[in-house]
Enzyme design. Structure first.
Site, PDB file in Angstrom:
ATOM      1  N   ARG A   1      -4.976 -38.369  22.713  1.00  0.00           N
ATOM      2  CA  ARG A   1      -4.254 -37.180  23.203  1.00  0.00           C
ATOM      3  C   ARG A   1      -4.781 -35.961  22.466  1.00  0.00           C
ATOM      4  O   ARG A   1      -5.009 -36.015  21.255  1.00  0.00           O
ATOM      5  CB  ARG A   1      -2.751 -37.279  22.912  1.00  0.00           C
ATOM      6  CG  ARG A   1      -2.029 -38.368  23.660  1.00  0.00           C
ATOM      7  CD  ARG A   1      -1.993 -38.070  25.161  1.00  0.00           C
ATOM      8  NE  ARG A   1      -1.700 -39.284  25.896  1.00  0.00           N
ATOM      9  CZ  ARG A   1      -0.487 -39.672  26.245  1.00  0.00           C
ATOM     10  NH1 ARG A   1       0.544 -38.937  25.903  1.00  0.00           N
ATOM     11  NH2 ARG A   1      -0.301 -40.779  26.908  1.00  0.00           N
TER      12      ARG A   1
ATOM     13  N   GLU B   1      -7.071 -38.904   9.547  1.00  0.00           N
ATOM     14  CA  GLU B   1      -8.106 -39.938   9.461  1.00  0.00           C
ATOM     15  C   GLU B   1      -9.504 -39.330   9.549  1.00  0.00           C
ATOM     16  O   GLU B   1     -10.451 -39.844   8.968  1.00  0.00           O
ATOM     17  CB  GLU B   1      -7.908 -40.974  10.584  1.00  0.00           C
ATOM     18  CG  GLU B   1      -6.880 -42.052  10.266  1.00  0.00           C
ATOM     19  CD  GLU B   1      -5.449 -41.533  10.097  1.00  0.00           C
ATOM     20  OE1 GLU B   1      -5.105 -40.489  10.681  1.00  0.00           O
ATOM     21  OE2 GLU B   1      -4.672 -42.184   9.362  1.00  0.00           O
TER      22      GLU B   1
ATOM     23  N   VAL C   1       0.857  -1.196   0.000  1.00  0.00           N
ATOM     24  CA  VAL C   1       0.000   0.000   0.000  1.00  0.00           C
ATOM     25  C   VAL C   1       0.893   1.247   0.000  1.00  0.00           C
ATOM     26  O   VAL C   1       0.699   2.176  -0.796  1.00  0.00           O
ATOM     27  CB  VAL C   1      -0.928   0.005   1.253  1.00  0.00           C
ATOM     28  CG1 VAL C   1      -1.591   1.366   1.436  1.00  0.00           C
ATOM     29  CG2 VAL C   1      -1.983  -1.104   1.143  1.00  0.00           C
TER      30      VAL C   1
ATOM     31  N   ILE D   1      -6.133 -15.299   9.349  1.00  0.00           N
ATOM     32  CA  ILE D   1      -5.696 -16.666   9.050  1.00  0.00           C
ATOM     33  C   ILE D   1      -6.884 -17.603   8.826  1.00  0.00           C
ATOM     34  O   ILE D   1      -6.712 -18.745   8.412  1.00  0.00           O
ATOM     35  CB  ILE D   1      -4.817 -17.253  10.188  1.00  0.00           C
ATOM     36  CG1 ILE D   1      -5.631 -17.411  11.482  1.00  0.00           C
ATOM     37  CG2 ILE D   1      -3.575 -16.428  10.408  1.00  0.00           C
ATOM     38  CD1 ILE D   1      -5.004 -18.395  12.459  1.00  0.00           C
ATOM     39  N   ASP D   2      -8.090 -17.120   9.148  1.00  0.00           N
ATOM     40  CA  ASP D   2      -9.247 -18.022   9.191  1.00  0.00           C
ATOM     41  C   ASP D   2      -9.841 -18.379   7.816  1.00  0.00           C
ATOM     42  O   ASP D   2     -10.626 -19.314   7.720  1.00  0.00           O
ATOM     43  CB  ASP D   2     -10.353 -17.396  10.052  1.00  0.00           C
ATOM     44  CG  ASP D   2      -9.922 -17.261  11.510  1.00  0.00           C
ATOM     45  OD1 ASP D   2      -9.162 -18.124  11.985  1.00  0.00           O
ATOM     46  OD2 ASP D   2     -10.342 -16.288  12.170  1.00  0.00           O
TER      47      ASP D   2
ATOM     48  N   ARG E   1      -8.852  -3.922  19.123  1.00  0.00           N
ATOM     49  CA  ARG E   1     -10.301  -3.967  18.916  1.00  0.00           C
ATOM     50  C   ARG E   1     -10.913  -2.782  19.648  1.00  0.00           C
ATOM     51  O   ARG E   1     -10.489  -2.423  20.748  1.00  0.00           O
ATOM     52  CB  ARG E   1     -10.858  -5.292  19.423  1.00  0.00           C
ATOM     53  CG  ARG E   1     -10.403  -6.468  18.562  1.00  0.00           C
ATOM     54  CD  ARG E   1     -11.258  -7.703  18.765  1.00  0.00           C
ATOM     55  NE  ARG E   1     -11.138  -8.617  17.637  1.00  0.00           N
ATOM     56  CZ  ARG E   1     -10.250  -9.625  17.582  1.00  0.00           C
ATOM     57  NH1 ARG E   1      -9.414  -9.825  18.566  1.00  0.00           N
ATOM     58  NH2 ARG E   1     -10.215 -10.420  16.530  1.00  0.00           N
TER      59      ARG E   1
ATOM     60  N   GLN F   1      -0.506 -20.496  15.484  1.00  0.00           N
ATOM     61  CA  GLN F   1      -1.044 -20.466  14.114  1.00  0.00           C
ATOM     62  C   GLN F   1      -1.058 -19.054  13.531  1.00  0.00           C
ATOM     63  O   GLN F   1      -1.160 -18.854  12.336  1.00  0.00           O
ATOM     64  CB  GLN F   1      -2.479 -21.017  14.093  1.00  0.00           C
ATOM     65  CG  GLN F   1      -2.556 -22.485  14.435  1.00  0.00           C
ATOM     66  CD  GLN F   1      -3.982 -22.920  14.782  1.00  0.00           C
ATOM     67  OE1 GLN F   1      -4.718 -23.368  13.932  1.00  0.00           O
ATOM     68  NE2 GLN F   1      -4.357 -22.771  16.034  1.00  0.00           N
TER      69      GLN F   1
HETATM   70  P1  ADP Z   1     -12.005  -8.809  12.548  1.00  0.00           P
HETATM   71  O1  ADP Z   1     -11.804  -7.599  11.712  1.00  0.00           O
HETATM   72  O2  ADP Z   1     -10.781  -9.660  12.618  1.00  0.00           O
HETATM   73  O3  ADP Z   1     -13.270  -9.565  12.168  1.00  0.00           O
HETATM   74  P2  ADP Z   1     -13.405  -7.693  14.849  1.00  0.00           P
HETATM   75  O4  ADP Z   1     -14.707  -8.342  14.543  1.00  0.00           O
HETATM   76  O5  ADP Z   1     -12.974  -7.628  16.260  1.00  0.00           O
HETATM   77  O6  ADP Z   1     -12.180  -8.337  14.066  1.00  0.00           O
HETATM   78  O7  ADP Z   1     -13.494  -6.199  14.293  1.00  0.00           O
HETATM   79  C1  ADP Z   1     -12.396  -5.323  14.387  1.00  0.00           C
HETATM   80  C2  ADP Z   1     -12.861  -3.928  14.726  1.00  0.00           C
HETATM   81  O8  ADP Z   1     -13.699  -3.429  13.672  1.00  0.00           O
HETATM   82  C3  ADP Z   1     -13.731  -3.811  15.965  1.00  0.00           C
HETATM   83  O9  ADP Z   1     -12.983  -3.818  17.160  1.00  0.00           O
HETATM   84  C4  ADP Z   1     -14.398  -2.482  15.719  1.00  0.00           C
HETATM   85  O10 ADP Z   1     -13.518  -1.430  16.031  1.00  0.00           O
HETATM   86  C5  ADP Z   1     -14.633  -2.498  14.209  1.00  0.00           C
HETATM   87  N1  ADP Z   1     -16.007  -2.931  13.908  1.00  0.00           N
HETATM   88  C6  ADP Z   1     -16.517  -4.175  13.958  1.00  0.00           C
HETATM   89  N2  ADP Z   1     -17.831  -4.200  13.635  1.00  0.00           N
HETATM   90  C7  ADP Z   1     -18.173  -2.917  13.379  1.00  0.00           C
HETATM   91  C8  ADP Z   1     -19.389  -2.264  12.994  1.00  0.00           C
HETATM   92  N3  ADP Z   1     -20.525  -2.954  12.817  1.00  0.00           N
HETATM   93  N4  ADP Z   1     -19.369  -0.923  12.820  1.00  0.00           N
HETATM   94  C9  ADP Z   1     -18.223  -0.215  13.001  1.00  0.00           C
HETATM   95  N5  ADP Z   1     -17.047  -0.772  13.363  1.00  0.00           N
HETATM   96  C10 ADP Z   1     -17.008  -2.095  13.554  1.00  0.00           C
END
Ligand code: ADP
Length: 320
Positions: free
Chosen positions: A245, A188, A24, A127-128, A73, A253
């Site tokens: 186990r 398996e 970027v 990573i998901d 977050r 990960q």
């Molecule tokens: P990911 O992006 O990995 O899915 P999160 O779901 O925690 O992780 O979202 C990351 C950040 O994006 C959140 O902490 C928040 O700041 C912002 N975010 C998530 N949902 C919303 C939403 N509906 N409106 C505005 N910001 C959002």
């Protein structure tokens, strides 16, 4: 004419985010657009944690896992008043548009900002592999290779001791890490949200592999959030002659130097994000579809149904 953009990483981190930040930054600079680093995702945006970058700011980061910008977050970002503070900070730093690298939550934040007048482009950094608008997310391939290396090691020791290893992998409701690693390791059994989980069926199948097929060991790869793997391993020990186990791979990960695939993917996507912003496009997210870099409106991307992996599960079954 676009003068200055911002770049941030948000949500869970993933290997390859740094390669995306580099792409970027260098792509924008090569077109005469300045780049501001926004630290700690939307949280740092609201707090005004930003600084102007140059080409050197992103030297030697391509091969590093994690994100040099930090991630965080901020659930409060859903609140319009909090986003207004973020926008005032962006204005203070002269940032007109932003590249948001993260998962679907981050996409929602990017869309919400775009609707308030700041064009944002989302890049799939997780990573998901749980973002449907791209065949692969940035970091999935690296995580997959980490999982495979670990399962290979477990297999060595499992076969020496007639063990059944139950390996829990990440994926956040998306079974791709489990499915692709299970296929790669000849596991398996593979258990994901798509296959469903029936404990009695699992034990019955393992008894079959143990008593009829005389397997020396067994590997069960299971997605996170499906069952308590330690309990399952104990039940396997009681119901079969395998010694059960459990291993939860956890956050290893998320780490590590990105694979070539993730570096190239992040580089192509980062460059495309800048191209979109320069064209005045916002509210889109970038994806790799049939090996072509493309983009979707975020709203549409978030409502796409998850593709079924039925064929791959069928293939796995046939080859056990
Ligand atoms: P990911 O992006 O990995 O899915 P999160 O779901 O925690 O992780 O979202 C990351 C950040 O994006 C959140 O902490 C928040 O700041 C912002 N975010 C998530 N949902 C919303 C939403 N509906 N409106 C505005 N910001 C959002």
């Amino acid at each position: 004419m676009l003068k200055r953009i911002g770049v941030l990483t948000s949500g869970g981190d993933s290997p390859g985010m740094n390669a995306a930040i580099r792409a970027v930054t260098r792509s924008a600079l090569s077109q005469g657009v300045e780049v501001v680093a926004i630290e700690d995702g939307f949280k740092g945006m609201v707090e005004g944690k930003m600084y102007l970058m140059n080409s050197k700011s992103v030297s030697d980061i391509m091969f590093r896992g994690g994100t040099i910008l930090g991630s965080a977050r901020l659930p409060e970002f859903k609140d319009i008043e909090v986003r207004k503070i973020a926008i005032s900070k962006l204005e203070e730093f002269g940032v007109e548009a932003v590249v948001v690298i993260g998962g679907d939550g981050s996409y929602r934040g990017a869309l919400a900002l775009t609707e308030m007048g700041i064009n944002c482009i989302g890049l799939p950094g997780t990573i998901d592999n749980d973002i449907v608008s791209t065949d692969y997310t940035i970091g999935f391939d690296t995580a997959l290779n980490t999982v495979i290396q670990n399962i290979d090691k477990l297999r060595d020791t499992s076969s020496s001791h007639h063990r059944c290893s139950v390996v829990e992998v990440m994926g956040n409701k998306c079974g791709d890490l489990a499915l692709f690693s299970g296929l790669s390791c000849g596991a398996e059994m593979i258990i994901t949200a798509e296959t469903g989980y029936d404990e009695q069926e699992v034990l019955k199948r393992l008894r079959e592999l143990d008593e009829t097929r005389r397997k020396k060991h067994a590997i069960v790869v299971i997605s996170e959030k499906i069952t308590d793997v330690e309990m399952l391993a104990n039940k396997i020990s009681k119901a079969t002659s395998f010694s059960g186990r459990s291993t939860v791979l956890g956050h290893i990960q998320r780490g590590g130097s990105p694979t070539a695939f993730d570096r190239v993917l992040a580089t192509r996507m980062g460059d495309y994000a800048v191209e979109l912003l320069v064209k005045g496009i916002g509210g889109h997210c970038v994806g790799l579809v049939d090996n072509k870099i493309t983009s979707y409106p975020i709203e549409e991307a978030l409502s796409l149904p998850r593709p079924s992996r039925k064929q791959l599960f069928g293939l796995h079954q046939r080859l056990i």
